[in-house]
Design a protein around this motif. Structure first.
Motif, mmCIF file in Angstrom:
data_model
loop_
_atom_site.group_PDB
_atom_site.id
_atom_site.type_symbol
_atom_site.label_atom_id
_atom_site.label_comp_id
_atom_site.label_asym_id
_atom_site.label_seq_id
_atom_site.Cartn_x
_atom_site.Cartn_y
_atom_site.Cartn_z
ATOM 1 N N VAL A 65 0.841 -1.202 0.000
ATOM 2 C CA VAL A 65 0.000 0.000 0.000
ATOM 3 C C VAL A 65 0.874 1.249 0.000
ATOM 4 O O VAL A 65 1.845 1.349 0.772
ATOM 5 C CB VAL A 65 -0.925 0.018 1.234
ATOM 6 N N ALA A 66 0.535 2.196 -0.851
ATOM 7 C CA ALA A 66 1.118 3.541 -0.818
ATOM 8 C C ALA A 66 0.059 4.479 -0.253
ATOM 9 O O ALA A 66 -1.087 4.443 -0.675
ATOM 10 C CB ALA A 66 1.534 3.990 -2.217
ATOM 11 N N ALA A 67 0.452 5.299 0.713
ATOM 12 C CA ALA A 67 -0.534 6.155 1.383
ATOM 13 C C ALA A 67 0.014 7.564 1.549
ATOM 14 O O ALA A 67 1.199 7.750 1.835
ATOM 15 C CB ALA A 67 -0.888 5.579 2.755
ATOM 16 N N ILE A 68 -0.860 8.538 1.376
ATOM 17 C CA ILE A 68 -0.463 9.909 1.681
ATOM 18 C C ILE A 68 -0.181 10.021 3.177
ATOM 19 O O ILE A 68 -0.772 9.320 3.997
ATOM 20 C CB ILE A 68 -1.555 10.905 1.253
ATOM 21 N N HIS A 69 0.732 10.914 3.540
ATOM 22 C CA HIS A 69 1.145 11.050 4.935
ATOM 23 C C HIS A 69 -0.033 11.280 5.870
ATOM 24 O O HIS A 69 -0.095 10.716 6.960
ATOM 25 C CB HIS A 69 2.130 12.223 5.075
ATOM 26 N N THR A 70 -0.979 12.120 5.425
ATOM 27 C CA THR A 70 -2.083 12.506 6.306
ATOM 28 C C THR A 70 -3.097 11.391 6.534
ATOM 29 O O THR A 70 -4.033 11.568 7.315
ATOM 30 C CB THR A 70 -2.818 13.738 5.743
ATOM 31 N N SER A 71 -2.922 10.249 5.870
ATOM 32 C CA SER A 71 -3.867 9.148 6.066
ATOM 33 C C SER A 71 -3.325 8.051 6.968
ATOM 34 O O SER A 71 -4.088 7.212 7.453
ATOM 35 C CB SER A 71 -4.252 8.532 4.711
ATOM 36 N N ILE A 72 -2.025 8.042 7.210
ATOM 37 C CA ILE A 72 -1.433 6.891 7.898
ATOM 38 C C ILE A 72 -1.897 6.803 9.347
ATOM 39 O O ILE A 72 -2.256 5.725 9.835
ATOM 40 C CB ILE A 72 0.101 6.944 7.786
ATOM 41 N N HIS A 73 -1.880 7.920 10.035
ATOM 42 C CA HIS A 73 -2.408 7.933 11.402
ATOM 43 C C HIS A 73 -3.411 9.069 11.510
ATOM 44 O O HIS A 73 -3.080 10.209 11.193
ATOM 45 C CB HIS A 73 -1.291 8.132 12.426
ATOM 46 N N PRO A 74 -4.650 8.750 11.889
ATOM 47 C CA PRO A 74 -5.086 7.473 12.460
ATOM 48 C C PRO A 74 -5.755 6.508 11.473
ATOM 49 O O PRO A 74 -6.044 5.373 11.837
ATOM 50 C CB PRO A 74 -6.100 7.918 13.497
#
Length: 221
Positions: free
Chosen positions: A20-29
């Motif tokens: 999975v590749a995720a934008i920084h603002t989605s990783i937590h939480p």
């Protein structure tokens, strides 16, 4: 082809690893919550997560470097559609003005003379934030270019800058003062996968966990 392989994996694999590749603002939480839910419901699915800009993630998705990309789309801006990719909207995330706790500001006009923290040039977030400032009648003085939203929040909390932050960053006890914008803008969060892997049961389970986790997080705010 990939669709056949996805069906075979669903039928025969005891464990599968999704990249999975995720934008920084989605990783937590968000991603963190979704992985916890997935671990309980689907213990045979392992997930690796790479924080990256949507532009890079979507390119690598086409090249099979990732299996799923969590990306964003800002109001008034659209990302190009590709017939080989499918999008699954996860939900909307409100965006607000974030200022230091001591600062009595409620609009962009109130902070026109303040230094700003924004994501690097070329990102959708940076383009959108800059346009909001220009629409309010000023050019933002960007003194911090940072991809990590947690650093954005800390710089703002320490009084060094102001910024425009999405709800996933500030909604859970952030040490900043949040002022809603007059038009209540939201970014759209979506998960992209290759169309050829649409029949993948593990990917469907991950998308479902992401949607349900986002809804649960927003209901508890």
């Amino acid at each position: 082809d990939e669709a056949v392989r996805a069906a075979l994996v669903a039928d025969h694999a005891e464990h599968i690893t999704l990249r999975v590749a995720a934008i920084h603002t989605s990783i937590h939480p968000l991603v963190s919550a979704a992985l916890a839910a997935l671990r309980g419901a689907e213990p045979g699915i392992d997930v690796t997560v790479t924080a990256t800009a949507p532009e890079h993630g979507l390119t690598e998705l086409r090249a099979r470097g990732f299996d799923l990309v969590i990306a964003e789309q800002y109001p008034g801006a659209t990302r190009g559609y590709s017939p080989d990719l499918e999008r699954d909207v996860l939900g909307l995330d409100p965006i607000a003005l974030a200022v230091p706790p001591h600062l009595a500001a409620s609009s962009l006009a109130d902070v026109r003379a303040m230094p700003w923290v924004m994501e690097p040039e070329g990102t959708a977030s940076r383009q959108w934030a800059t346009q909001q400032c220009r629409a309010a009648g000023f050019e933002p003085e960007v003194v911090f270019e940072v991809a990590d939203p947690q650093i954005h929040m800390q710089l703002i909390a320490d009084g060094h800058a102001v910024g425009l932050l999405p709800g996933l960053v500030w909604s859970r006890g952030a040490p900043v003062r949040v002022a809603p914008l007059s038009d209540s803008p939201c970014r759209e969060l979506f998960a992209a996968t290759r169309a050829a892997s649409a029949g993948s049961v593990p990917l469907a389970a991950l998308r479902r966990a992401l949607r349900e986790s986002l809804l649960a997080l927003q209901q508890t705010d």
